[in-house]
Design a protein around this motif. Sequence first.
Motif, mmCIF file in Angstrom:
data_model
loop_
_atom_site.group_PDB
_atom_site.id
_atom_site.type_symbol
_atom_site.label_atom_id
_atom_site.label_comp_id
_atom_site.label_asym_id
_atom_site.label_seq_id
_atom_site.Cartn_x
_atom_site.Cartn_y
_atom_site.Cartn_z
ATOM 1 N N HIS A 6 0.853 -1.184 0.000
ATOM 2 C CA HIS A 6 0.000 0.000 0.000
ATOM 3 C C HIS A 6 0.889 1.234 0.000
ATOM 4 O O HIS A 6 1.829 1.321 0.780
ATOM 5 C CB HIS A 6 -0.892 0.029 1.248
ATOM 6 N N TYR A 8 0.791 5.479 0.242
ATOM 7 C CA TYR A 8 -0.047 6.605 0.619
ATOM 8 C C TYR A 8 0.789 7.876 0.634
ATOM 9 O O TYR A 8 1.972 7.857 0.954
ATOM 10 C CB TYR A 8 -0.633 6.409 2.024
ATOM 11 N N MET A 36 2.047 2.692 -6.479
ATOM 12 C CA MET A 36 0.641 2.274 -6.512
ATOM 13 C C MET A 36 0.328 1.412 -7.733
ATOM 14 O O MET A 36 -0.733 0.809 -7.817
ATOM 15 C CB MET A 36 -0.278 3.504 -6.562
ATOM 16 N N HIS A 41 3.427 -3.680 -7.808
ATOM 17 C CA HIS A 41 2.872 -4.812 -7.056
ATOM 18 C C HIS A 41 3.404 -6.138 -7.603
ATOM 19 O O HIS A 41 3.769 -7.037 -6.838
ATOM 20 C CB HIS A 41 1.344 -4.786 -7.097
ATOM 21 N N ALA A 87 -1.727 9.978 -9.687
ATOM 22 C CA ALA A 87 -1.610 9.478 -8.308
ATOM 23 C C ALA A 87 -2.439 10.335 -7.359
ATOM 24 O O ALA A 87 -3.147 9.818 -6.490
ATOM 25 C CB ALA A 87 -0.144 9.453 -7.876
ATOM 26 N N CYS A 90 -6.095 9.641 -7.943
ATOM 27 C CA CYS A 90 -6.455 8.343 -7.355
ATOM 28 C C CYS A 90 -6.698 8.495 -5.855
ATOM 29 O O CYS A 90 -7.659 7.930 -5.312
ATOM 30 C CB CYS A 90 -5.349 7.306 -7.583
ATOM 31 N N THR A 91 -5.838 9.238 -5.194
ATOM 32 C CA THR A 91 -5.978 9.457 -3.761
ATOM 33 C C THR A 91 -7.300 10.152 -3.449
ATOM 34 O O THR A 91 -8.015 9.758 -2.521
ATOM 35 C CB THR A 91 -4.790 10.287 -3.222
ATOM 36 N N GLU A 106 -6.885 4.394 -11.961
ATOM 37 C CA GLU A 106 -5.834 3.391 -11.762
ATOM 38 C C GLU A 106 -5.427 2.756 -13.088
ATOM 39 O O GLU A 106 -4.239 2.486 -13.307
ATOM 40 C CB GLU A 106 -6.302 2.317 -10.780
#
Length: 141
Positions: A6, A8, A36, A41, A87, A90-91, A106
């Motif tokens: 994750h 942030y 992100m 990932h 980004a 997205c937040t 995303e």
Amino acid sequence: TSKKFHAYFDEGKVIPNKTLFSICSPDSAFLMGLLMSKLAHFVFAWTFPSYGIPVFGGRMQFQKRILGEFLIPEASAPQQTEISSLAQECTKAASSDNTRELTKLELNLDKAVYRLYDLTSAEIKNLEETLVFKNRKQDEL
């Protein structure tokens, strides 16, 4: 350990209750966009030590040394701006529970990151199919 990484952007309002790695960067939004992404990932799922295989629902053990080895290519100013903006959007979408908008943003963020890393369509297909399989396996657990 966690099943997913994750990322942030903290504006002084987050109080973590888990392991936390802080990364200070002149362009935190750009870095957050990279972290992100599906690409990050995917890389982390295959790089970090784990309890079980992450793509089959195992948990990754995040380590500072390995996180620091995540390669970040040189980005042009327009690339940095695009990824940073996505980004941040997205937040905002995530904090307002706008799932439909978040999904769209995303997808655009992932595409921008794929372009930055110059991935081929075959590499993108492999990455995304692996993550879809992983998510399906996690849902079964």
